[in-house]
Structures are given as structure tokens and as C-alpha cells.
Design a protein around this motif. Structure first.
Motif, mmCIF file in Angstrom:
data_model
loop_
_atom_site.group_PDB
_atom_site.id
_atom_site.type_symbol
_atom_site.label_atom_id
_atom_site.label_comp_id
_atom_site.label_asym_id
_atom_site.label_seq_id
_atom_site.Cartn_x
_atom_site.Cartn_y
_atom_site.Cartn_z
ATOM 1 N N ALA A 18 0.830 -1.202 0.000
ATOM 2 C CA ALA A 18 0.000 0.000 0.000
ATOM 3 C C ALA A 18 0.866 1.254 0.000
ATOM 4 O O ALA A 18 0.604 2.217 -0.742
ATOM 5 C CB ALA A 18 -0.939 -0.006 1.205
ATOM 6 N N ILE A 22 1.317 4.572 -2.934
ATOM 7 C CA ILE A 22 1.245 6.001 -2.615
ATOM 8 C C ILE A 22 2.575 6.683 -2.908
ATOM 9 O O ILE A 22 2.626 7.724 -3.572
ATOM 10 C CB ILE A 22 0.835 6.211 -1.138
ATOM 11 C CG1 ILE A 22 -0.522 5.557 -0.848
ATOM 12 C CG2 ILE A 22 0.846 7.693 -0.781
ATOM 13 C CD1 ILE A 22 -1.659 5.985 -1.759
ATOM 14 N N LYS A 25 3.169 6.843 -6.724
ATOM 15 C CA LYS A 25 2.329 7.847 -7.382
ATOM 16 C C LYS A 25 2.930 9.238 -7.184
ATOM 17 O O LYS A 25 3.005 10.026 -8.119
ATOM 18 C CB LYS A 25 0.896 7.780 -6.845
ATOM 19 C CG LYS A 25 -0.071 8.740 -7.496
ATOM 20 C CD LYS A 25 -0.350 8.382 -8.937
ATOM 21 C CE LYS A 25 -1.383 9.323 -9.535
ATOM 22 N NZ LYS A 25 -1.602 9.074 -10.952
ATOM 23 N N ASN A 94 -5.566 6.702 -11.401
ATOM 24 C CA ASN A 94 -5.666 6.966 -9.967
ATOM 25 C C ASN A 94 -5.160 5.767 -9.173
ATOM 26 O O ASN A 94 -5.508 4.623 -9.489
ATOM 27 C CB ASN A 94 -7.123 7.233 -9.573
ATOM 28 C CG ASN A 94 -7.663 8.491 -10.210
ATOM 29 O OD1 ASN A 94 -6.974 9.499 -10.292
ATOM 30 N ND2 ASN A 94 -8.897 8.433 -10.678
ATOM 31 N N ALA A 95 -4.376 6.035 -8.144
ATOM 32 C CA ALA A 95 -3.864 4.952 -7.292
ATOM 33 C C ALA A 95 -5.008 4.133 -6.711
ATOM 34 O O ALA A 95 -4.901 2.913 -6.583
ATOM 35 C CB ALA A 95 -2.988 5.522 -6.176
ATOM 36 N N SER A 96 -6.119 4.791 -6.391
ATOM 37 C CA SER A 96 -7.262 4.100 -5.788
ATOM 38 C C SER A 96 -7.970 3.173 -6.776
ATOM 39 O O SER A 96 -8.773 2.340 -6.365
ATOM 40 C CB SER A 96 -8.262 5.109 -5.224
ATOM 41 O OG SER A 96 -8.778 5.928 -6.260
ATOM 42 N N GLN A 97 -7.667 3.298 -8.065
ATOM 43 C CA GLN A 97 -8.211 2.378 -9.057
ATOM 44 C C GLN A 97 -7.160 1.365 -9.512
ATOM 45 O O GLN A 97 -7.475 0.201 -9.721
ATOM 46 C CB GLN A 97 -8.732 3.144 -10.278
ATOM 47 C CG GLN A 97 -10.011 3.896 -9.993
ATOM 48 C CD GLN A 97 -10.457 4.689 -11.202
ATOM 49 O OE1 GLN A 97 -9.785 5.616 -11.614
ATOM 50 N NE2 GLN A 97 -11.585 4.311 -11.756
ATOM 51 N N ALA A 99 -4.429 0.206 -7.871
ATOM 52 C CA ALA A 99 -4.065 -0.779 -6.846
ATOM 53 C C ALA A 99 -5.074 -1.920 -6.740
ATOM 54 O O ALA A 99 -4.676 -3.083 -6.682
ATOM 55 C CB ALA A 99 -3.845 -0.098 -5.495
ATOM 56 N N PRO A 100 -6.382 -1.644 -6.729
ATOM 57 C CA PRO A 100 -7.318 -2.767 -6.672
ATOM 58 C C PRO A 100 -7.215 -3.704 -7.881
ATOM 59 O O PRO A 100 -7.288 -4.919 -7.730
ATOM 60 C CB PRO A 100 -8.693 -2.098 -6.623
ATOM 61 C CG PRO A 100 -8.453 -0.752 -6.080
ATOM 62 C CD PRO A 100 -7.089 -0.360 -6.570
ATOM 63 N N LEU A 139 -14.330 -1.657 -6.801
ATOM 64 C CA LEU A 139 -13.409 -0.561 -6.511
ATOM 65 C C LEU A 139 -12.830 0.072 -7.763
ATOM 66 O O LEU A 139 -12.726 1.291 -7.877
ATOM 67 C CB LEU A 139 -12.259 -1.059 -5.622
ATOM 68 C CG LEU A 139 -12.599 -1.321 -4.174
ATOM 69 C CD1 LEU A 139 -11.459 -2.064 -3.492
ATOM 70 C CD2 LEU A 139 -12.888 -0.016 -3.453
ATOM 71 N N LYS A 142 -15.410 2.166 -10.268
ATOM 72 C CA LYS A 142 -16.324 3.074 -9.571
ATOM 73 C C LYS A 142 -16.529 4.401 -10.293
ATOM 74 O O LYS A 142 -17.432 5.127 -9.983
ATOM 75 C CB LYS A 142 -15.843 3.308 -8.150
ATOM 76 C CG LYS A 142 -14.493 4.004 -8.043
ATOM 77 C CD LYS A 142 -14.064 4.108 -6.591
ATOM 78 C CE LYS A 142 -12.645 4.666 -6.516
ATOM 79 N NZ LYS A 142 -12.129 4.596 -5.180
ATOM 80 N N ARG A 143 -15.676 4.725 -11.240
ATOM 81 C CA ARG A 143 -15.795 6.030 -11.909
ATOM 82 C C ARG A 143 -16.225 5.873 -13.332
ATOM 83 O O ARG A 143 -15.960 5.033 -14.054
ATOM 84 C CB ARG A 143 -14.446 6.740 -11.848
ATOM 85 C CG ARG A 143 -14.096 7.050 -10.406
ATOM 86 C CD ARG A 143 -12.849 7.899 -10.321
ATOM 87 N NE ARG A 143 -12.610 8.153 -8.910
ATOM 88 C CZ ARG A 143 -11.588 7.666 -8.248
ATOM 89 N NH1 ARG A 143 -10.684 6.947 -8.832
ATOM 90 N NH2 ARG A 143 -11.435 7.947 -6.988
#
Length: 143
Positions: A18, A22, A25, A94-97, A99-100, A139, A142-143
Motif C-alpha cells: 500500500a 502512494i 504515485k 488513480n492509485a485508488s483504481q 491498486a485494486p 473498486l 467506480k468512476r
């Protein structure tokens, strides 16, 4: 170490993975992702050299069998390809997309373990693997 020591190492791996997303990125801003992967690789090489020296865990290269060499080389190539793709994806998305989606590896490992290692996950294991796959998709998309 106890029988469940693997669990604590796996938790540590998840935490560091994790942090990797971050930090990467943030570190990718304004530079080529392949060059960033090169820098990351050198940092890992230096850190592992120090770690092996400190823990006195160096082994003679002659102690590795042909099979060890083959599969460690293949693993290294797969790791390198994974890192190049991951850093490129992080740079673009995006890291939030990213990484999953990267964690779909959990699902793929289970499938590959069945095919190549002969492992036999239980029904409960398959349910968890399916939930991971579903969660990744929820995850990531989501966008």
C-alpha cells in the motif's frame, strides 16, 4: 517462528505494498515510469544487499539447482514486467483504481495454483476468491 508467522509477514507485505502505491504515485510526477522502475530496482538491490549482509544469509550461487535458477529467473522477469506495468498504470491512472486491479493477482494466484501446483481450494476458499474478484471490480470501476 510460530505456525502463523506467515500471516504477520503477509500483513507486513500488504502494508508495504500500500505504501508502495502512494509513494510511487508521488514519485512518478514529471518522470518516465520506466526510469522510475529502474531507480526503484536499484534501491531494492541495495537494501537487499545490506539486509543479506547484516543477517549473514548469503548463500553460494553454486547451492542453487538448475530448477532454482530457472524459476527464480522467470519470477524475476515476471516481477520486472509487473513493476513496469504497475508504474505505467499509476502514472496514467488513480492509485485508488490501479491498486485494486493489481490485486486481481490474488484471484490469478489461486487459479494458477490449481493449474500449475495442484492446489485444491475449498468451497469457502473459492467463495473468498470470488468476493475478492467482485470487490476489485467494484473498486476499480467506480468512476
Amino acid at each position: 517462528m510460530g505456525a502463523s508467522a506467515w500471516f504477520y509477514w503477509a500483513i507486513a507485505s500488504a502494508i508495504f505494498a500500500a505504501m508502495t502505491a502512494i509513494f510511487a504515485k508521488l514519485g512518478l510526477q514529471g518522470i518516465n515510469s520506466d526510469f522510475a522502475t529502474f531507480i526503484r530496482t536499484w534501491v531494492i538491490l541495495a537494501a537487499l544487499t545490506l539486509f543479506l549482509t547484516y543477517t549473514h544469509k548469503w548463500q553460494p550461487l553454486s547451492s542453487l539447482s538448475g530448477k532454482n535458477w530457472l524459476f527464480l529467473i522467470l519470477s524475476g522477469l515476471a516481477t520486472g514486467a509487473s513493476w513496469v506495468a504497475y508504474f505505467k498504470a499509476l502514472q496514467m491512472g488513480n492509485a485508488s483504481q490501479v491498486a485494486p486491479i493489481d490485486k486481481l493477482s490474488v484471484v490469478l494466484v489461486a487459479i494458477f495454483a490449481v493449474v500449475f501446483l495442484g492446489e485444491k481450494p475449498s468451497g469457502q476458499d473459492w467463495m473468498g476468491i470470488g468476493l475478492v474478484a467482485t470487490g476489485v471490480l467494484v473498486l476499480a470501476l467506480k468512476r
